[in-house]
Structure formats: C-alpha cells, structure tokens
Design a protein around this motif. Structure first.
Motif, PDB file in Angstrom:
ATOM      1  N   LYS A 242       0.824  -1.211   0.000  1.00 34.83           N
ATOM      2  CA  LYS A 242       0.000   0.000   0.000  1.00 34.83           C
ATOM      3  C   LYS A 242       0.858   1.260   0.000  1.00 34.83           C
ATOM      4  CE  LYS A 242      -3.764   2.307   2.483  1.00 34.83           C
ATOM      5  NZ  LYS A 242      -4.689   2.231   3.660  1.00 34.83           N
ATOM      6  N   GLY A 243       1.815   1.319   0.925  1.00 38.00           N
ATOM      7  CA  GLY A 243       2.632   2.518   1.041  1.00 38.00           C
ATOM      8  C   GLY A 243       3.499   2.746  -0.182  1.00 38.00           C
ATOM      9  N   GLN A 244       4.124   1.682  -0.684  1.00 34.84           N
ATOM     10  CA  GLN A 244       5.005   1.836  -1.833  1.00 34.84           C
ATOM     11  C   GLN A 244       4.227   2.074  -3.124  1.00 34.84           C
ATOM     12  OE1 GLN A 244       7.617  -1.605  -1.727  1.00 34.84           O
ATOM     13  NE2 GLN A 244       9.080  -0.508  -0.432  1.00 34.84           N
ATOM     14  N   SER A 245       3.055   1.469  -3.249  1.00 33.40           N
ATOM     15  CA  SER A 245       2.228   1.718  -4.437  1.00 33.40           C
ATOM     16  C   SER A 245       1.828   3.183  -4.511  1.00 33.40           C
ATOM     17  CB  SER A 245       0.973   0.834  -4.424  1.00 33.40           C
ATOM     18  OG  SER A 245       1.305  -0.531  -4.541  1.00 33.40           O
ATOM     19  N   ALA A 246       1.509   3.768  -3.360  1.00 32.80           N
ATOM     20  CA  ALA A 246       1.156   5.188  -3.329  1.00 32.80           C
ATOM     21  C   ALA A 246       2.349   6.056  -3.720  1.00 32.80           C
ATOM     22  CB  ALA A 246       0.651   5.577  -1.939  1.00 32.80           C
ATOM     23  N   ASP A 247       3.540   5.676  -3.260  1.00 27.83           N
ATOM     24  CA  ASP A 247       4.737   6.432  -3.614  1.00 27.83           C
ATOM     25  C   ASP A 247       5.043   6.325  -5.108  1.00 27.83           C
ATOM     26  OD1 ASP A 247       5.236   7.374  -1.052  1.00 27.83           O
ATOM     27  OD2 ASP A 247       6.448   5.632  -0.506  1.00 27.83           O
ATOM     28  N   ILE A 248       4.903   5.130  -5.660  1.00 28.56           N
ATOM     29  CA  ILE A 248       5.126   4.938  -7.097  1.00 28.56           C
ATOM     30  C   ILE A 248       4.121   5.755  -7.899  1.00 28.56           C
ATOM     31  CG2 ILE A 248       4.981   3.240  -8.968  1.00 28.56           C
ATOM     32  CD1 ILE A 248       6.131   1.175  -6.966  1.00 28.56           C
ATOM     33  N   ALA A 249       2.855   5.736  -7.475  1.00 30.06           N
ATOM     34  CA  ALA A 249       1.820   6.502  -8.179  1.00 30.06           C
ATOM     35  C   ALA A 249       2.120   7.990  -8.134  1.00 30.06           C
ATOM     36  CB  ALA A 249       0.457   6.207  -7.561  1.00 30.06           C
ATOM     37  N   LEU A 250       2.573   8.478  -6.982  1.00 24.03           N
ATOM     38  CA  LEU A 250       2.918   9.904  -6.858  1.00 24.03           C
ATOM     39  C   LEU A 250       4.042  10.263  -7.824  1.00 24.03           C
ATOM     40  CD1 LEU A 250       3.372  11.955  -3.602  1.00 24.03           C
ATOM     41  CD2 LEU A 250       5.153  11.981  -5.349  1.00 24.03           C
ATOM     42  N   LEU A 251       5.075   9.440  -7.876  1.00 26.44           N
ATOM     43  CA  LEU A 251       6.212   9.741  -8.752  1.00 26.44           C
ATOM     44  C   LEU A 251       5.792   9.698 -10.214  1.00 26.44           C
ATOM     45  CD1 LEU A 251       9.076   7.747  -6.994  1.00 26.44           C
ATOM     46  CD2 LEU A 251       8.712  10.217  -6.991  1.00 26.44           C
ATOM     47  N   ARG A 252       4.963   8.744 -10.594  1.00 30.15           N
ATOM     48  CA  ARG A 252       4.517   8.643 -11.991  1.00 30.15           C
ATOM     49  C   ARG A 252       3.679   9.860 -12.375  1.00 30.15           C
ATOM     50  NH1 ARG A 252       3.408   2.501 -11.848  1.00 30.15           N
ATOM     51  NH2 ARG A 252       5.392   1.702 -12.634  1.00 30.15           N
ATOM     52  N   GLU A 253       2.761  10.218 -11.475  1.00 27.02           N
ATOM     53  CA  GLU A 253       1.866  11.333 -11.781  1.00 27.02           C
ATOM     54  C   GLU A 253       2.644  12.642 -11.939  1.00 27.02           C
ATOM     55  OE1 GLU A 253      -1.813  13.821  -9.699  1.00 27.02           O
ATOM     56  OE2 GLU A 253      -1.071  11.979  -8.781  1.00 27.02           O
ATOM     57  N   ARG A 254       3.564  12.900 -11.012  1.00 19.92           N
ATOM     58  CA  ARG A 254       4.250  14.195 -11.021  1.00 19.92           C
ATOM     59  C   ARG A 254       5.407  14.267 -11.993  1.00 19.92           C
ATOM     60  NH1 ARG A 254       4.075  16.715  -4.921  1.00 19.92           N
ATOM     61  NH2 ARG A 254       2.064  15.853  -4.295  1.00 19.92           N
ATOM     62  N   SER A 255       5.942  13.117 -12.364  1.00 19.21           N
ATOM     63  CA  SER A 255       7.074  13.118 -13.299  1.00 19.21           C
ATOM     64  C   SER A 255       6.628  12.927 -14.741  1.00 19.21           C
ATOM     65  CB  SER A 255       8.062  12.020 -12.939  1.00 19.21           C
ATOM     66  OG  SER A 255       7.499  10.739 -13.145  1.00 19.21           O
TER      67      SER A 255
END
Length: 257
Positions: A242-255
C-alpha cells in the motif's frame, strides 16, 4: 522513466506486480550478515522478465574499512554478490559508500581502489557496481560530496556507477536543489535513484526513510532529481504494498512517467 520498489526477496516479481513496479531491488542474502547468496529457483523468470532488476549488497559490506577483519571479507563478499546478481540478470549491484572507523579517509579511498583492483585480479566484475551515498558518519566516504569527489578520483577509472539516495543526501547535509548536476560533475553519471523521503531533518545524519510527502523533503525535489537524472527510480519506503504503491503513483503522476 522506470519506477519501482525495494521488495522482499522471496518472490520479487510477484511483489513488483502487486505494486505495478517496472523495477525491483532486493537482497540476495541477510543484509546484516556476511552470508553468501544461495542459488535461486527463479533465475530464469527474473532474467526473462520485463521488470528491471537491481540487487542491493549487504549493509555489513565495507571495503573502505581499515580493519582487516571487515575489509577483506567485504572484498570477497562484493565479488560473490556481484556474480550472483549477474546470474539473475541484474543491471547493477548497489553498495553503500562505507566509512573509515576512527581513521583517515584517505585510507578509505585507497581501500576502495584496492577493492576494484582485487576484483579485476579475480576475473573482473560481471556487472556495474553502483556506489550509494550515505546519510551519516563523520568518516563516511560518500556522505559529503567533497569526499565523494575524492572517492571518484580513486575509483572512477574502473567504471564505478552511482546510486543517488534522496533521503541520504538530505539527511547527510546536501541540498537537493540542483543535486543531479552536482553529482554528475563528480561522477559523470547517475545510474539509479533511491527516491525516499526522510524522517530526519536536514543534515541530521539519520538514515530513516519515510513515504513521499510524509517526511521532511518536498516531494517535488525528489521528482526533479528523477527527471534531471533520467535514471530509473526505486522507492525504499515503509508501508508494504500500500505505502510503496502510493509512492510509485505519486512519482509517476508528477514526473509524467
């Protein structure tokens, strides 16, 4: 731009799928020991997968140490893990920059050079060694970038790669603004980003990762480092899937990856 996570070593490809990760990093043995890797049953699956694989060397490995009982086993462990990492098709072996316990850093840089020379004499390294910057310690070889420059003077000619950890840089006292340009001016390359927030404050020396946006680092600075480097990114953050999926999603969205 490929983004993924550090995962449990039991079934890294299943862990990658659970997170939607394009890249995975894992250990091949207990990170707190000098144990050698054991043969894996998933070698062919890992080699055939479209997921990029990176291996992290054990934390105990410290080729910079002036202590023979640490340095010599560390050199041997470096070769053992490099060969095992190449066997699973890894793109690099991440190794912490190490430290010199109560000694002269110049000796640590010389010991790093000797480690690469030892590897050459032992048949050569089968994959890139990616030296990672670290967060703490006054006698660390890769915490302060002035020391990183001295380290690269010693090992750069051997084709050493670099892994930039955003938590370690921040907690180690290095400004994240423009950090990619400063690193590349020293190393000429960044092969991997460890995209981590920091529980500790700036220059705290605390190696305590946090989920992106939960710690002391502006996530935009992490995103900027990934964009500027063009390197794949790994989150080594808490919270499991859960925590890492959210971090990956944040990086994909903003990058925009």
């Amino acid at each position: 731009m490929r983004i993924g996570a550090h995962v449990d070593s039991a079934d890294p490809l299943a862990e990658a799928a659970a997170r939607g990760a394009e890249v995975v990093q894992f250990f091949l043995a207990d990170p707190q020991s000098y144990k050698n890797p054991v043969p894996r049953e998933d070698v062919e699956r890992l080699r055939a997968s479209e997921v990029d694989v990176f291996i992290h060397a054990p934390y105990r490995l410290n080729v910079a140490s002036p202590n023979n009982r640490i340095r010599i086993p560390s050199r041997k462990l470096l070769m053992t893990h490099a060969r095992a990492a190449a066997e699973v098709g890894a793109k690099g072996l991440i190794v912490h920059g190490g430290h010199v316990e109560g000694g002269d850093l110049a000796a640590g840089f010389a010991n790093w050079r000797k480690a690469f020379e030892y590897a050459e004499n032992d048949g050569g390294l089968p994959l890139p060694i990616l030296i990672e910057n670290t967060a703490g310690g006054d006698n660390a070889c890769a915490r302060r970038f002035d020391n990183l420059a001295r380290l690269w003077d010693a090992v750069g000619e051997f084709g050493a790669g670099f892994c930039l950890d955003t938590c370690h840089a921040f907690a180690g006292g290095e400004d994240l603004v423009g950090i990619v340009d400063r690193v590349k001016a020293i190393t000429g390359r960044i092969d991997l980003i460890h995209a981590n927030d920091s529980k500790g404050g700036f220059d705290s020396g605390q190696d305590r990762h946090d989920n992106l946006g939960n710690g002391k680092i502006d996530p935009e600075l992490v995103v900027a480092a990934i964009r500027a480097s063009g390197a794949p990114a790994i989150v080594e953050t808490p919270g499991g899937v859960k925590g890492q999926s959210a971090d990956i999603a944040l990086l994909r969205e903003r990058s925009g990856a």
